[in-house]
Design a protein around this motif. Sequence first.
Motif, PDB file in Angstrom:
ATOM      1  N   PRO A  38      -5.835  -5.333  -6.517  1.00 32.96           N
ATOM      2  CA  PRO A  38      -5.479  -6.075  -5.301  1.00 32.96           C
ATOM      3  C   PRO A  38      -5.373  -5.161  -4.081  1.00 32.96           C
ATOM      4  O   PRO A  38      -5.743  -5.557  -2.971  1.00 32.96           O
ATOM      5  CB  PRO A  38      -4.110  -6.676  -5.643  1.00 32.96           C
ATOM      6  N   MET A  39      -4.929  -3.948  -4.293  1.00 30.28           N
ATOM      7  CA  MET A  39      -4.789  -3.014  -3.169  1.00 30.28           C
ATOM      8  C   MET A  39      -6.140  -2.519  -2.680  1.00 30.28           C
ATOM      9  O   MET A  39      -6.362  -2.388  -1.478  1.00 30.28           O
ATOM     10  CB  MET A  39      -3.909  -1.833  -3.573  1.00 30.28           C
TER      11      MET A  39
ATOM     12  N   VAL B 110      -4.429   3.794  -0.338  1.00 30.95           N
ATOM     13  CA  VAL B 110      -3.716   3.265  -1.495  1.00 30.95           C
ATOM     14  C   VAL B 110      -2.821   4.374  -2.043  1.00 30.95           C
ATOM     15  O   VAL B 110      -3.221   5.142  -2.910  1.00 30.95           O
ATOM     16  CB  VAL B 110      -4.694   2.787  -2.584  1.00 30.95           C
TER      17      VAL B 110
ATOM     18  N   HIS C 118      -8.801  -8.305 -15.006  1.00 33.40           N
ATOM     19  CA  HIS C 118      -9.277  -7.287 -14.073  1.00 33.40           C
ATOM     20  C   HIS C 118      -8.741  -7.503 -12.665  1.00 33.40           C
ATOM     21  O   HIS C 118      -8.389  -6.569 -11.970  1.00 33.40           O
ATOM     22  CB  HIS C 118     -10.802  -7.288 -14.047  1.00 33.40           C
ATOM     23  N   LEU C 119      -8.698  -8.764 -12.265  1.00 34.50           N
ATOM     24  CA  LEU C 119      -8.226  -9.059 -10.904  1.00 34.50           C
ATOM     25  C   LEU C 119      -6.783  -8.619 -10.736  1.00 34.50           C
ATOM     26  O   LEU C 119      -6.347  -8.272  -9.640  1.00 34.50           O
ATOM     27  CB  LEU C 119      -8.302 -10.568 -10.624  1.00 34.50           C
ATOM     28  N   THR C 120      -6.060  -8.658 -11.854  1.00 40.11           N
ATOM     29  CA  THR C 120      -4.649  -8.317 -11.782  1.00 40.11           C
ATOM     30  C   THR C 120      -4.370  -6.907 -12.284  1.00 40.11           C
ATOM     31  O   THR C 120      -3.243  -6.585 -12.620  1.00 40.11           O
ATOM     32  CB  THR C 120      -3.824  -9.343 -12.587  1.00 40.11           C
TER      33      THR C 120
ATOM     34  N   LEU D 185       0.824  -1.207   0.000  1.00 39.49           N
ATOM     35  CA  LEU D 185       0.000   0.000   0.000  1.00 39.49           C
ATOM     36  C   LEU D 185       0.858   1.257   0.000  1.00 39.49           C
ATOM     37  O   LEU D 185       0.365   2.349  -0.285  1.00 39.49           O
ATOM     38  CB  LEU D 185      -0.945   0.001   1.206  1.00 39.49           C
TER      39      LEU D 185
ATOM     40  N   ARG E  35      -3.599  -3.087 -12.005  1.00 40.69           N
ATOM     41  CA  ARG E  35      -2.617  -2.474 -11.098  1.00 40.69           C
ATOM     42  C   ARG E  35      -3.109  -2.192  -9.685  1.00 40.69           C
ATOM     43  O   ARG E  35      -2.412  -2.430  -8.709  1.00 40.69           O
ATOM     44  CB  ARG E  35      -2.109  -1.174 -11.733  1.00 40.69           C
ATOM     45  N   TRP E  36      -4.315  -1.654  -9.574  1.00 41.21           N
ATOM     46  CA  TRP E  36      -4.773  -1.226  -8.243  1.00 41.21           C
ATOM     47  C   TRP E  36      -5.793  -2.132  -7.590  1.00 41.21           C
ATOM     48  O   TRP E  36      -6.098  -1.985  -6.408  1.00 41.21           O
ATOM     49  CB  TRP E  36      -5.332   0.202  -8.330  1.00 41.21           C
TER      50      TRP E  36
ATOM     51  N   ARG F  10       3.628  -6.216  -9.156  1.00 40.32           N
ATOM     52  CA  ARG F  10       3.394  -5.829 -10.539  1.00 40.32           C
ATOM     53  C   ARG F  10       3.778  -6.963 -11.495  1.00 40.32           C
ATOM     54  O   ARG F  10       3.038  -7.312 -12.410  1.00 40.32           O
ATOM     55  CB  ARG F  10       4.244  -4.594 -10.840  1.00 40.32           C
TER      56      ARG F  10
ATOM     57  N   THR G 190       1.578 -10.028 -11.457  1.00 44.00           N
ATOM     58  CA  THR G 190       0.291  -9.822 -12.095  1.00 44.00           C
ATOM     59  C   THR G 190       0.438  -9.366 -13.540  1.00 44.00           C
ATOM     60  O   THR G 190      -0.489  -8.828 -14.114  1.00 44.00           O
ATOM     61  CB  THR G 190      -0.537  -8.798 -11.300  1.00 44.00           C
TER      62      THR G 190
END
Lengths: 120, 120
Positions: free
Chosen positions: B26-27, B46, B19-21, A7, B23-24, A18, A21
Motif C-alpha cells: 500500500p505504501m 517509504v 499481495h495487495l495487503t 510513510l 506490508r509495503w 498493519r 491488512t
Amino acid sequence: MPSFDVLQAACPSRSVLRHLTDRWTPMVVAVLSDGPARFGQIRGRVEGVTAKVLTETLRSMERDGLVTRTAQATMPPRVDYELTPLGRTLVTPLAAVRSWAEQHAEQVLEARARYDDTVD
Amino acid sequence: MPSFDVLQAACPSRSVLRHLTDRWTPMVVAVLSDGPARFGQIRGRVEGVTAKVLTETLRSMERDGLVTRTAQATMPPRVDYELTPLGRTLVTPLAAVRSWAEQHAEQVLEARARYDDTVD
DNA sequence: CAGGATCCTTTTTGATACTG
DNA sequence: CAGTATCAAAAAGGATCCTG
C-alpha cells in the motif's frame, strides 16, 4: 491535531494499517458487514481459518475497537460479534479492496502467467 | 465468467488480496501514485524498508502486472518504476484504507488503551 | 545506484488435543 | 460451542556483505 502518515516509520497509523491488512481481517469485516454473527458462523463463512487464528483476529479487532464481543455463559456457550460504529466505517474501504481482488483476479493471474513465461 | 470470492479457500482472488495487503504494497502504491519514481526515491519515501524487501515487493508487483520496471544499464544504474493502467486502478481503493488508518489512528489508539486498561 | 546472495530473527499461521 | 494451550512449521522481514 497531529497529522498521521503511514510513510513515516514511527507513525502509529502504521500499526493500524498493519491490523487492517491482517490476513483474515478483511474477510471477517466482510462477514460482519451483513450483521452480527456468532463465532461458529464467522468460522463457517471464512473458509480455512482455524479457531485459534480466528480468535486472535477477533481479539485484536476487539482491542482496536472494531468489534464488540458478547458472551453468554450458557452451556453450550454462545458468543456474538458485531461491528462497532467505528468498525462499520471500515466496511466500505475494505470492501473496495476485496472487491478489487475479486474483479481483477483474472487479469493478475494472466499477468503472472506472462511474467513466469518470460523466463529471463 | 467465473465468480471469484475471497471467502472461499481455494479462490485465486485470495492470493491477489494477500499481495495487495503485503506490508509495503500500500505504501509503494501511495508513492507511485504521484508518478514514476526511481528505486532510491521509493526507498527514501517509504521509511524503514530495506533494499531487499523493497526489491521483493516491487518484483511481486511487477509479476502481478501492477508496475513496470525500466532499467538503464548505465553506471551507476538507474531503474524506474511506474504503475501500469491496472496498477492505477488500485490507487483509490488502497488510498482509502491507508487514509482510514491515518484518520482513525487516534481512535484506535484510545480503544487499545481502554482495552489494555481493563485487565480482565 | 540498484540490486543479488546469505544468514538469521521475528511474526504468523497451522495442527492437535483438551476444557468449561 | 467457543474457546485455550502447546507444539511445530512456515513465511515474512531484516542485517550484512558483495558486485556490475
